[in-house]
Structure formats: C-alpha cells, structure tokens
Enzyme design. Sequence first.
Site, short mmCIF file in Angstrom:
data_model
loop_
_atom_site.label_atom_id
_atom_site.label_comp_id
_atom_site.label_asym_id
_atom_site.label_seq_id
_atom_site.Cartn_x
_atom_site.Cartn_y
_atom_site.Cartn_z
N GLY A 229 0.88 -1.39 -0.17
CA GLY A 229 -0.14 0.02 -0.12
C GLY A 229 0.80 1.34 -0.02
N GLU A 271 4.36 -6.30 2.25
CA GLU A 271 4.27 -6.90 0.89
C GLU A 271 3.78 -5.78 -0.18
OE1 GLU A 271 1.20 -9.57 2.02
OE2 GLU A 271 -0.24 -8.29 2.19
N GLY A 273 3.69 -3.87 -3.80
CA GLY A 273 3.97 -3.75 -5.11
C GLY A 273 4.18 -2.59 -5.95
N ARG A 274 3.12 -1.96 -5.72
CA ARG A 274 3.24 -0.65 -6.40
C ARG A 274 4.40 0.13 -6.20
NH1 ARG A 274 -1.50 1.99 -7.50
NH2 ARG A 274 -2.51 0.59 -5.95
N ARG A 309 -6.09 1.55 -15.08
CA ARG A 309 -6.30 2.56 -14.03
C ARG A 309 -6.92 3.87 -14.26
NH1 ARG A 309 -2.92 4.41 -11.13
NH2 ARG A 309 -3.69 4.09 -9.03
N TYR A 313 -10.34 3.90 -12.20
CA TYR A 313 -10.51 4.78 -11.05
C TYR A 313 -10.30 6.26 -11.20
CZ TYR A 313 -8.15 0.43 -9.08
OH TYR A 313 -7.65 -0.89 -8.99
N CYS A 340 -14.74 0.45 -27.37
CA CYS A 340 -15.93 1.01 -27.68
C CYS A 340 -16.58 1.43 -26.11
CB CYS A 340 -16.89 0.37 -28.54
SG CYS A 340 -16.21 -0.24 -30.18
N GLU A 341 -15.66 2.27 -25.39
CA GLU A 341 -16.07 2.39 -24.08
C GLU A 341 -15.74 3.99 -23.85
OE1 GLU A 341 -17.61 1.05 -21.66
OE2 GLU A 341 -18.06 -0.76 -22.48
C1 LIG Z 1 -2.63 -5.50 -3.65
C2 LIG Z 1 -2.14 -6.27 -2.19
C3 LIG Z 1 -0.79 -5.77 -2.10
C4 LIG Z 1 0.03 -4.72 -2.85
O1 LIG Z 1 -0.44 -3.38 -2.78
P1 LIG Z 1 0.42 -2.39 -3.36
O2 LIG Z 1 -0.67 -1.17 -3.41
O3 LIG Z 1 0.52 -2.53 -4.96
O4 LIG Z 1 1.62 -2.18 -2.65
C5 LIG Z 1 -0.52 -6.49 -0.88
N1 LIG Z 1 -0.67 -7.21 -0.22
C6 LIG Z 1 -2.23 -7.52 -0.59
C7 LIG Z 1 -2.85 -8.65 0.28
C8 LIG Z 1 -2.86 -7.05 -1.62
O5 LIG Z 1 -4.03 -7.56 -1.73
#
Ligand SMILES: *Cc1c(COP(=O)(O)O)cnc(C)c1O
Length: 418
Positions: A229, A271, A273-274, A309, A313, A340-341
Amino acid sequence: MKKTFPLSPAAAEALTREHPTPFHLYDEAAIRENARRLNAAFSGCEGFREYFAVKALPNPWIMRILREEGFGADCSSLTELLLAGKVGYRGEDIMFTSNDTPAREFAEARRLGAIINLDDISHIDALERAAGLPEVVCCRYNPGPLKAGNAIIGKPEEAKYGFTREQLFEGFRRLRDKGVARFGLHAMVASNELDPAYFIETGRLLFKLVVDLSTELDIRFEFVNLGGGIGIPYRPGESAVSYEAIAGGVKEAYDGIIRANGLHPLRICMECGRVITGPYGWLVTRVLHLKQTYRTYVGTDASMANLMRPGMYGAYHHISVLGKDGSGGRAVYDVTGSLCENNDKFAIARELPAVAVGDLLAIHDTGAHGHAMGFNYNGMLRSAELLLRADGSVTSIRRAETVDDYFATLDFTGLEAP
Ligand SMILES: *Cc1c(COP(=O)(O)O)cnc(C)c1O
C-alpha cells in the site's frame, strides 16, 4: 517528482522498429536500485523482509530480479503461486495472502511450503481440511471501526478482508490448541498511501495487538506483516514516500512496544507491489489520429486493455510526448484508446505539448497494476513487456498477444462458414 523516461526520443523510435507499439518498458537498474534503498532503510529492523506483491507485475523476469535483491513473493492465487515456484521462490520465500480461497490453492501453498496468511476464522478449518495445518500460520487483522487512536486508517469496516479483533483471539487460540507453533500477524487496509505516518500507525497497532495476543494466549509471534500500500507520486507535484521515515518510525514503535514487553525478536515484513516497480514502467504508444469535435482527441494505438487505472479509478498517469517539451506550443487533449467505451481515456482535458500524428507518447508509472490488469474486452490483445537492462540493451520479457492467443480458448468445430 520530475517525470523522466529512460530512453532518448531517437532511441525510443529505434526501439519501436524492432518492437511495435504499444508496449510496457521496465527499467531494471532503477528497480534494483529502489529495492536496495528499501532494504537499506529497514536494515535497522532485524530480519526485515519485503515480499513483492506479484499481482502488481506478474512477470518472471521481474520476479527473478527481485528475488536476487532478497525479496520474497506475496501471492494471492494459484497462478501466482505457480509462477513464484517456477522462478525459484521456495518455502517461506512465499507469503500466500489470499481471500475467499479455494481448497486447491491452500493445497498448493502447503505443497510449496509457503507462509499461509488466513483471511478468515473459518479458513482455519478450510485449510486443515484441504491440506492439514502447517507449522506456521499468519492471520490477517481488519481493525474495523476500532480506530485505535488514529484517523488515518480509512474505512476498514467496509473492506471484505481479515479477522475482527475478537476473532483473532479465538483463531490463534484454536491454532495453538491444534498444534501450530509459529505465528504471524498481518494487516493491510490502505492502498496508494503517501503518508509515512500511516504505516507507522499500522505497525503500532499490530505491535500492541501482538502484546495482547501473546499475553492472553501464551504464544510467541515470529513476525508482523505491515501489508503493502505504499503509494507513488503519480502526479508531478507529489513526492515519493521516504522509506527511512517509515522504517525509523516503525523501529521506534517496535522498541517502545515489542522490546519494552520482552517480545524481541519479531520480524517485520511488508508486501508492497506498487512502490517497488510502479515508477519504473512506461506504456509506450503511438498517436494514430487527432480528432477535433467538441474536444480535441489524441487517438493512440493503446487502450484500457493495456492500462486500466485511468478508466477504472479516474487515476492520473503523467504523459510525455517524446521529443517535445512544449516550446513548440501546447494544447489541451483527451488521450484515448479505441475501445467502444467512453472511459477508454488515458487523460481527460490534459495540457500537453502540441501533439502530431505519429508522435510517441510515454505514459508514466505503469510498472505496477498496469499490464497486469489488462483484459481482452472488445477483442483487444495485451501488449508486449520489454526490459531495459543495465547495459542499455532491451529484452522482450513477454511477447504481445496475437489473435491466435485470443482464439485459443474457442472451439469453432462445426461452425465453419459454408
Ligand atoms: C494488492 C495487495 C498488495 C500490494 O499492494 P500495493 O498497493 O501494490 O503495494 C499487498 N498485499 C495484498 C494482500 C494485496 O491485496
């Protein structure tokens, strides 16, 4: 945060002769450098480990790079588990954080020896039935309306994830009584958060809960997982989150709560990602048409199928017109794809350097939740993914889909035209 693109306009143009647009381009050196900065910032937290959220960029080359940098893999589906296994993640390198989990996925996670992070108290029995209980189990906390002294944690009570506080006490008691010996506690209740205080607050919340659970149940926690997150500065006016600020605050909370209660050592995991790959990817697309009606439209050869995205969003993604700095004039455009959106737009009423047909656009910050969210609506085909190596060469790490790929799941038997 200044928005940059790693290739000169001429180099980008040359690249498109070998790899037709659209494609996502990822910068390996920048991803590695960022991973090292994260690990360095948390070096004061003994045993810290980031498990890359595979869903953000599920490409084996990227996963291998991050494994080399010491990261684990955070998976939430069978396919992601299999992908992690294929690129060499083993056992507790893998965190399995899923929800609404099919029995088969619990079984595969067990087979791989992954750390299983349960989303619900009923999943204790589900896991036991599917695969037997492992030695280590983590549970996901949803703090719900319990604000626990902070206004930062959005509205977790509306999120489908996690156990309530009461369920955690009951759940860990049952796990303990069933012979589970090692425990973890997890929470993730925000996304794209740019305030370091949020993560420090999550840490504090989990540390206090570890104290309460350990005392009440006489169990010993091995790790807490602060979730993902961490946000990224999608807009040029925003700043990147300081890893040092998060790590410093988390360590201070750790010392004040975990050490002070004699519960050291407790490993800290994340954990994300982004923040790991997001800023180091670009969707490169060519301008096919300029259309002038009630607005001016830039029609590209990419679409929402390549980057969902903005349409999904209303998310902002910065756009550069390669080789143009605006000195030759500027104008306001809607930048669109061909779906077509009407929400198939990468930007709405965006001021850009004056665009011409044939220009290359770089849409920034597509390294996470970009290609991964792609879909085939309208018969759209997902693009290639390219990796820019440290030596300046470019490797194709996923080819573009073809019409044959799209047709592969269809059966035309007996439907041939007469
Ligand atoms: C989506 C998700 C992440 C990664 O979120 P980011 O915003 O990409 O850091 C980590 N853990 C869980 C359980 C998720 O669903």
